[in-house]
Scaffold this motif. Structure first.
Motif, short mmCIF file in Angstrom:
data_model
loop_
_atom_site.label_atom_id
_atom_site.label_comp_id
_atom_site.label_asym_id
_atom_site.label_seq_id
_atom_site.Cartn_x
_atom_site.Cartn_y
_atom_site.Cartn_z
N LEU A 67 0.87 -1.18 0.00
CA LEU A 67 0.00 0.00 0.00
C LEU A 67 0.90 1.22 0.00
O LEU A 67 1.74 1.37 0.90
N GLU A 68 0.76 2.06 -1.01
CA GLU A 68 1.53 3.29 -1.11
C GLU A 68 0.57 4.47 -1.14
O GLU A 68 -0.56 4.34 -1.62
N ALA A 69 1.05 5.61 -0.68
CA ALA A 69 0.26 6.84 -0.74
C ALA A 69 1.20 8.03 -0.71
O ALA A 69 2.25 7.99 -0.06
N GLU A 70 0.83 9.08 -1.45
CA GLU A 70 1.63 10.31 -1.41
C GLU A 70 1.61 10.93 -0.02
O GLU A 70 2.59 11.47 0.46
N GLN A 71 0.44 10.82 0.63
CA GLN A 71 0.27 11.42 1.95
C GLN A 71 -0.74 10.60 2.74
O GLN A 71 -1.75 10.17 2.19
N VAL A 72 -0.48 10.41 4.03
CA VAL A 72 -1.41 9.73 4.93
C VAL A 72 -1.54 10.56 6.19
O VAL A 72 -0.54 11.01 6.75
N THR A 73 -2.77 10.75 6.64
CA THR A 73 -3.03 11.44 7.89
C THR A 73 -3.87 10.52 8.76
O THR A 73 -4.98 10.16 8.38
N TYR A 74 -3.32 10.09 9.90
CA TYR A 74 -4.02 9.19 10.80
C TYR A 74 -4.65 9.98 11.94
O TYR A 74 -4.03 10.88 12.51
N PHE A 75 -5.88 9.61 12.28
CA PHE A 75 -6.60 10.20 13.40
C PHE A 75 -6.94 9.09 14.38
O PHE A 75 -7.38 8.00 13.97
N GLU A 76 -6.78 9.35 15.66
CA GLU A 76 -7.14 8.36 16.67
C GLU A 76 -8.66 8.29 16.79
O GLU A 76 -9.32 9.31 16.94
N GLN A 77 -9.20 7.08 16.71
CA GLN A 77 -10.65 6.88 16.79
C GLN A 77 -10.92 5.70 17.73
O GLN A 77 -10.87 4.55 17.31
N GLY A 78 -11.21 5.97 18.95
CA GLY A 78 -11.55 4.90 19.90
C GLY A 78 -10.38 3.94 20.10
O GLY A 78 -9.33 4.31 20.56
N GLN A 79 -10.57 2.68 19.69
CA GLN A 79 -9.57 1.64 19.90
C GLN A 79 -8.49 1.61 18.82
O GLN A 79 -7.46 0.98 18.99
N GLY A 80 -8.72 2.24 17.67
CA GLY A 80 -7.74 2.18 16.59
C GLY A 80 -7.52 3.54 15.97
O GLY A 80 -7.81 4.57 16.57
N THR A 81 -6.99 3.52 14.77
CA THR A 81 -6.77 4.77 14.05
C THR A 81 -7.38 4.66 12.66
O THR A 81 -7.42 3.59 12.06
N ASP A 82 -7.88 5.77 12.17
CA ASP A 82 -8.40 5.88 10.81
C ASP A 82 -7.49 6.82 10.06
O ASP A 82 -7.06 7.84 10.60
N GLY A 83 -7.20 6.49 8.82
CA GLY A 83 -6.32 7.34 8.05
C GLY A 83 -6.92 7.77 6.74
O GLY A 83 -7.66 7.01 6.11
N THR A 84 -6.63 8.99 6.33
CA THR A 84 -7.02 9.46 5.01
C THR A 84 -5.80 9.37 4.11
O THR A 84 -4.68 9.70 4.51
#
Length: 191
Positions: A67-84
Motif C-alpha cells: 500500500l503506497e500513498a503520497e500522503q497519509v493522515t491518521y486520526f485516533e478513533q476509539g480503539q484504533g486509528t483511521d487514516g485518510t
C-alpha cells in the motif's frame, strides 16, 4: 374610596431588581454566543506521513500486498486509528493469478479491520499473457486486504482489448482472479 398610588421609590427599586437579575443571568458574552453556530470539535492528526509504503507478508514470508500513498493522515478513533490517503496505490500479489494494481485519487484506511476504501477515479488493472490487460473503473471500492477481496455497489466499467462491459456492483476475489458483476450488466464483445 380612594385608591392608593404606588410610591415612586417602589417602582425604581423593582426596576433595579429586574435589571440586576438580568445582568447576573445574561452576560454580553452569552448574548453574543447565542446566535453563533456551534463549531464541531477540531481533532488533530495523530500521525502525518509523506511518501508512505506499507508492505504485508503472508504466513510463509512472501510479499502479499503493498500500500503506497503520497500522503497519509491518521486520526485516533476509539480503539484504533483511521487514516485518510492521498493518491493511494495498492498492489496485490498471488501465486494463483497475475498481480492486481489498484489506484485512486483518495482513500481511507482502517487499522482495526484491515480495510482500505478507495474513492474518486478508482482504477484497478491486471495484465496476463493469456488474456491481456483487464481494467476496472469505478468511483468507490472497498477492499479487505487480508483476503484480497474487493467490492462496490457503484457503477463499474470493465474493459479489455476485445470487450467493454458496464454493470452496477462488483464482487472480486483478486487472489483467485474471480469477479462477479451484480446487476444491470451490459456488454460489447468484439472477436
Amino acid at each position: 374610596m380612594r385608591t392608593r398610588q404606588p410610591k415612586p421609590w417602589i417602582i425604581v427599586v423593582g426596576f433595579c431588581i429586574a435589571l440586576g437579575y438580568g445582568a447576573l443571568h445574561f452576560t454580553p458574552r452569552d448574548l453574543a454566543l447565542s446566535d453563533a453556530p456551534v463549531q464541531p470539535k477540531q481533532t488533530l492528526p495523530e500521525t502525518y506521513i509523506l511518501g508512505m509504503i506499507d508492505r504485508s507478508f503472508d504466513d510463509d514470508g512472501r510479499l502479499s500486498y503493498t500500500l503506497e500513498a503520497e500522503q497519509v493522515t491518521y486520526f485516533e478513533q476509539g480503539q484504533g486509528t483511521d487514516g485518510t490517503l492521498t493518491k493511494p496505490k495498492v498492489l496485490f500479489l498471488s501465486e494463483k493469478t497475475t498481480p492486481w494494481n489498484l489506484e485512486a485519487d483518495k482513500g481511507h484506511v482502517y487499522s482495526g479491520n484491515n480495510t482500505v476504501i478507495l474513492n474518486d477515479n478508482v482504477v484497478a488493472y491486471s495484465r496476463s499473457d493469456d488474456h491481456g490487460e483487464l481494467t476496472l473503473l469505478t468511483e468507490t471500492l472497498n477492499i479487505d486486504t487480508d483476503k484480497q477481496y474487493a467490492h462496490t455497489d457503484k457503477p463499474v466499467t470493465m474493459r479489455s482489448a476485445r470487450s467493454n462491459t458496464q454493470a452496477v456492483g462488483l464482487k472480486a476475489d483478486l487472489q483467485e482472479g474471480r469477479m462477479e458483476l451484480l446487476s444491470e450488466v451490459r456488454g460489447r464483445y468484439e472477436p
